[in-house]
Motif scaffolding. Sequence first.
Motif, mmCIF file in Angstrom:
data_model
loop_
_atom_site.group_PDB
_atom_site.id
_atom_site.type_symbol
_atom_site.label_atom_id
_atom_site.label_comp_id
_atom_site.label_asym_id
_atom_site.label_seq_id
_atom_site.Cartn_x
_atom_site.Cartn_y
_atom_site.Cartn_z
ATOM 1 N N MET A 108 15.645 17.744 2.097
ATOM 2 C CA MET A 108 15.067 16.582 1.472
ATOM 3 C C MET A 108 14.194 15.854 2.486
ATOM 4 N N ALA A 109 13.066 15.341 2.045
ATOM 5 C CA ALA A 109 12.173 14.619 2.933
ATOM 6 C C ALA A 109 12.824 13.323 3.400
ATOM 7 N N GLU A 110 12.575 12.972 4.651
ATOM 8 C CA GLU A 110 13.146 11.742 5.175
ATOM 9 C C GLU A 110 12.383 10.558 4.606
ATOM 10 N N LEU A 111 13.115 9.556 4.179
ATOM 11 C CA LEU A 111 12.501 8.372 3.599
ATOM 12 C C LEU A 111 12.071 7.420 4.699
ATOM 13 N N SER A 112 10.895 6.862 4.534
ATOM 14 C CA SER A 112 10.415 5.920 5.526
ATOM 15 C C SER A 112 10.744 4.493 5.131
ATOM 16 N N LEU A 113 11.090 4.270 3.876
ATOM 17 C CA LEU A 113 11.360 2.924 3.390
ATOM 18 C C LEU A 113 12.636 2.912 2.568
ATOM 19 N N ASP A 114 13.178 1.740 2.352
ATOM 20 C CA ASP A 114 14.373 1.561 1.538
ATOM 21 C C ASP A 114 14.026 1.825 0.072
ATOM 22 N N PRO A 115 14.748 2.745 -0.590
ATOM 23 C CA PRO A 115 14.442 3.067 -1.988
ATOM 24 C C PRO A 115 14.542 1.852 -2.921
ATOM 25 N N ALA A 116 15.501 0.953 -2.679
ATOM 26 C CA ALA A 116 15.631 -0.236 -3.527
ATOM 27 C C ALA A 116 14.409 -1.145 -3.370
ATOM 28 N N ALA A 117 13.919 -1.266 -2.151
ATOM 29 C CA ALA A 117 12.712 -2.069 -1.918
ATOM 30 C C ALA A 117 11.511 -1.405 -2.591
ATOM 31 N N GLY A 118 11.494 -0.070 -2.586
ATOM 32 C CA GLY A 118 10.423 0.647 -3.280
ATOM 33 C C GLY A 118 10.424 0.360 -4.768
ATOM 34 N N LEU A 119 11.612 0.232 -5.365
ATOM 35 C CA LEU A 119 11.701 -0.097 -6.783
ATOM 36 C C LEU A 119 11.145 -1.489 -7.057
ATOM 37 N N VAL A 120 11.432 -2.431 -6.184
ATOM 38 C CA VAL A 120 10.906 -3.792 -6.347
ATOM 39 C C VAL A 120 9.379 -3.775 -6.280
ATOM 40 N N ARG A 121 8.833 -3.071 -5.284
ATOM 41 C CA ARG A 121 7.369 -2.991 -5.155
ATOM 42 C C ARG A 121 6.752 -2.328 -6.389
ATOM 43 N N ALA A 122 7.355 -1.244 -6.851
ATOM 44 C CA ALA A 122 6.826 -0.541 -8.030
ATOM 45 C C ALA A 122 6.871 -1.425 -9.258
ATOM 46 N N SER A 123 7.955 -2.178 -9.434
ATOM 47 C CA SER A 123 8.058 -3.039 -10.619
ATOM 48 C C SER A 123 6.980 -4.125 -10.595
ATOM 49 N N CYS A 124 6.680 -4.646 -9.418
ATOM 50 C CA CYS A 124 5.603 -5.644 -9.304
ATOM 51 C C CYS A 124 4.251 -5.025 -9.664
ATOM 52 N N ARG A 125 4.016 -3.826 -9.199
ATOM 53 C CA ARG A 125 2.756 -3.145 -9.521
ATOM 54 C C ARG A 125 2.662 -2.843 -11.015
ATOM 55 N N LEU A 126 3.765 -2.394 -11.607
ATOM 56 C CA LEU A 126 3.763 -2.075 -13.045
ATOM 57 C C LEU A 126 3.519 -3.320 -13.887
ATOM 58 N N ALA A 127 3.973 -4.461 -13.421
ATOM 59 C CA ALA A 127 3.790 -5.716 -14.171
ATOM 60 C C ALA A 127 2.324 -6.099 -14.296
ATOM 61 N N THR A 128 1.482 -5.559 -13.421
ATOM 62 C CA THR A 128 0.052 -5.893 -13.483
ATOM 63 C C THR A 128 -0.821 -4.692 -13.852
#
Length: 164
Positions: free
Chosen positions: A1-21
């Motif tokens: 599995m590829a190593e994650l550079s960021l926290d997956p939960a934080a990625g969900l928050v960022r994605a939800s903000c992007r989806l909202a716009t």
Amino acid sequence: MAELSLDPAAGLVRASCRLATARSIADIVMILRETAREIAGSDGIAVVLREGDVSFYAAEDAIEPLWRGRRFPLTTCISGRAMLDDETIVVPDVECDPRVPIALYRLTSMRSLVMVPIGSPEPVAALGAYWCASVIPDDGTVRRLEGLARHAAAALTRLRPDGP
């Protein structure tokens, strides 16, 4: 599995903000393609749109080509099954699940998957995460993918002409 550079939960928050716009279906597909792999910690993802009685693999981000641009009958593919049944499907080993069209998967290195419908009660899309190893994704991973799918469904609802 590829190593994650960021926290997956934080990625969900960022994605939800992007989806909202998001301003178009193409924007939603792009956001999912750019964020889902990080959120799932997977080796690949696919964004699948429902087109009548077929699944259209609209976008992917994977370590190898999967099915981008291809269409499959809803009843013969795992994304279609997730949309038809309106439920998340977890497949720890593609070789052992009768819902998986194994001939297609044998052409790839993908061995495990989660497929999440987008929209309810009649899903209009699905989001798939894939792993090269036979794994059982943990509950947190499945919940993050389902959360991402809920945000995508809300964005799609907002964009519909008859939406809010």
